[in-house]
Design a protein around this motif. Sequence first.
Motif, short mmCIF file in Angstrom:
data_model
loop_
_atom_site.label_atom_id
_atom_site.label_comp_id
_atom_site.label_asym_id
_atom_site.label_seq_id
_atom_site.Cartn_x
_atom_site.Cartn_y
_atom_site.Cartn_z
N LEU A 291 -23.59 -12.27 14.94
CA LEU A 291 -24.05 -11.64 14.00
C LEU A 291 -23.64 -11.73 12.69
CD1 LEU A 291 -23.79 -7.89 15.84
CD2 LEU A 291 -25.75 -9.44 15.79
N PRO A 292 -24.91 -11.36 11.72
CA PRO A 292 -24.39 -11.64 10.17
C PRO A 292 -23.15 -10.78 9.88
CG PRO A 292 -26.86 -11.34 10.60
CD PRO A 292 -26.19 -11.17 11.86
N LYS A 293 -22.46 -11.35 9.03
CA LYS A 293 -21.30 -10.39 8.40
C LYS A 293 -21.55 -9.27 7.78
CE LYS A 293 -18.05 -13.88 9.05
NZ LYS A 293 -17.17 -13.63 10.25
N LYS A 294 -22.84 -9.03 7.41
CA LYS A 294 -23.07 -7.85 6.75
C LYS A 294 -23.67 -6.76 7.65
CE LYS A 294 -27.83 -9.07 5.66
NZ LYS A 294 -28.84 -9.18 5.05
N VAL A 295 -23.85 -7.25 9.02
CA VAL A 295 -24.21 -6.10 9.90
C VAL A 295 -22.99 -5.39 10.46
CG1 VAL A 295 -25.29 -6.08 12.30
CG2 VAL A 295 -26.09 -7.39 10.49
N VAL A 296 -22.05 -6.14 10.89
CA VAL A 296 -20.65 -5.42 11.36
C VAL A 296 -19.45 -5.42 10.35
CG1 VAL A 296 -19.04 -5.60 13.23
CG2 VAL A 296 -21.35 -5.95 13.95
N LYS A 297 -19.16 -4.33 9.79
CA LYS A 297 -18.19 -4.49 8.71
C LYS A 297 -16.87 -4.05 9.21
CE LYS A 297 -21.73 -3.99 5.04
NZ LYS A 297 -22.06 -3.41 3.96
N SER A 298 -16.74 -3.38 10.24
CA SER A 298 -15.49 -2.81 10.78
C SER A 298 -15.83 -2.39 12.37
CB SER A 298 -14.92 -1.74 10.18
OG SER A 298 -15.74 -0.58 10.51
N ILE A 299 -14.75 -2.16 13.11
CA ILE A 299 -14.79 -1.67 14.58
C ILE A 299 -14.00 -0.48 14.70
CG2 ILE A 299 -14.48 -2.00 17.01
CD1 ILE A 299 -15.26 -5.20 16.33
N ALA A 300 -14.37 0.60 15.24
CA ALA A 300 -13.75 1.79 15.66
C ALA A 300 -13.51 2.03 16.98
CB ALA A 300 -13.97 3.16 15.01
N ALA A 301 -12.33 2.24 17.44
CA ALA A 301 -12.26 2.51 19.03
C ALA A 301 -11.17 3.75 19.15
CB ALA A 301 -11.62 1.10 19.70
N ASP A 302 -11.27 4.13 20.37
CA ASP A 302 -10.06 5.22 20.82
C ASP A 302 -9.00 4.42 21.28
OD1 ASP A 302 -10.62 4.03 23.44
OD2 ASP A 302 -11.66 5.69 24.11
N ARG A 303 -8.11 5.16 21.43
CA ARG A 303 -6.62 4.70 21.73
C ARG A 303 -6.31 4.09 23.30
NH1 ARG A 303 -3.18 4.93 17.47
NH2 ARG A 303 -4.24 6.13 15.72
N GLY A 304 -7.38 3.53 23.77
CA GLY A 304 -7.45 3.30 25.43
C GLY A 304 -6.47 1.96 25.53
N THR A 305 -6.03 1.77 26.64
CA THR A 305 -5.15 0.43 26.64
C THR A 305 -6.07 -0.61 26.71
OG1 THR A 305 -5.10 0.69 29.11
CG2 THR A 305 -3.33 1.55 27.84
N GLU A 306 -7.50 -0.34 27.11
CA GLU A 306 -8.26 -1.82 27.09
C GLU A 306 -8.49 -2.40 25.78
OE1 GLU A 306 -10.95 1.91 26.74
OE2 GLU A 306 -9.13 1.43 27.62
N PHE A 307 -8.14 -1.53 24.66
CA PHE A 307 -8.33 -2.28 23.53
C PHE A 307 -6.86 -2.93 22.96
CE2 PHE A 307 -11.46 0.94 23.52
CZ PHE A 307 -12.63 0.18 23.47
N HIS A 308 -5.98 -3.35 23.79
CA HIS A 308 -4.72 -3.92 23.22
C HIS A 308 -4.90 -5.26 22.69
CE1 HIS A 308 -5.05 -5.74 27.17
NE2 HIS A 308 -4.12 -7.01 26.85
N GLY A 309 -6.01 -5.95 22.88
CA GLY A 309 -6.46 -7.35 22.14
C GLY A 309 -7.05 -7.06 20.85
N TRP A 310 -6.75 -6.01 20.02
CA TRP A 310 -7.45 -5.88 18.86
C TRP A 310 -7.26 -6.69 17.83
CZ3 TRP A 310 -4.98 -4.51 14.43
CH2 TRP A 310 -3.54 -3.94 14.62
N ILE A 311 -6.08 -7.17 17.97
CA ILE A 311 -5.65 -8.26 16.71
C ILE A 311 -6.47 -9.53 16.97
CG2 ILE A 311 -3.67 -9.77 16.01
CD1 ILE A 311 -1.79 -7.44 16.43
N GLU A 312 -6.75 -9.95 18.16
CA GLU A 312 -7.64 -10.91 18.47
C GLU A 312 -8.95 -10.72 17.90
OE1 GLU A 312 -5.35 -9.80 20.78
OE2 GLU A 312 -4.03 -11.71 20.99
N VAL A 313 -9.32 -9.68 18.11
CA VAL A 313 -10.81 -9.30 17.52
C VAL A 313 -10.77 -9.52 16.15
CG1 VAL A 313 -12.68 -7.51 17.57
CG2 VAL A 313 -11.18 -7.90 19.53
N GLU A 314 -9.89 -8.79 15.39
CA GLU A 314 -9.96 -8.83 13.96
C GLU A 314 -9.71 -10.19 13.48
OE1 GLU A 314 -7.80 -4.95 12.06
OE2 GLU A 314 -6.59 -6.58 12.52
N LYS A 315 -9.14 -11.04 14.11
CA LYS A 315 -8.59 -12.41 13.82
C LYS A 315 -9.90 -13.30 13.82
CE LYS A 315 -3.73 -12.94 14.19
NZ LYS A 315 -2.74 -13.34 15.13
N ALA A 316 -10.69 -13.05 15.01
CA ALA A 316 -11.89 -14.03 15.51
C ALA A 316 -13.03 -13.52 14.35
CB ALA A 316 -12.24 -13.93 16.86
N LEU A 317 -13.29 -12.23 14.27
CA LEU A 317 -14.41 -11.72 13.45
C LEU A 317 -14.11 -11.64 12.23
CD1 LEU A 317 -15.79 -9.15 16.34
CD2 LEU A 317 -16.40 -11.39 15.92
#
Length: 81
Positions: free
Chosen positions: A16-42
């Motif tokens: 997706l174009p950079k201007k479309v997704v400016k941030s991601i917000a999630a709840d504190r579920g354990t399924e999001f333990h890989g959030w650092i990789e998402v930040e780095k990749a995107l």
Amino acid sequence: MVSETAQAIIHMLKNLPKKVVKSIAADRGTEFHGWIEVEKALEIPFYFSNPSVPGQRVTNENSNGRIRRTYPKGTDFSRMT
């Protein structure tokens, strides 16, 4: 190793174009333990909502309300096709 959830988020959003997704917000579920990789990749910030502030999860709370109008708590979804 990148979690399956992180891989899925990256896969869905990476083209997706950079201007479309400016941030991601999630709840504190354990399924999001890989959030650092998402930040780095995107190259966008990944935020977590405060569990005691439902207003930070507006889309989620609104969706739940709409679903509950049709399917009350305790509905057995395994019996649906």
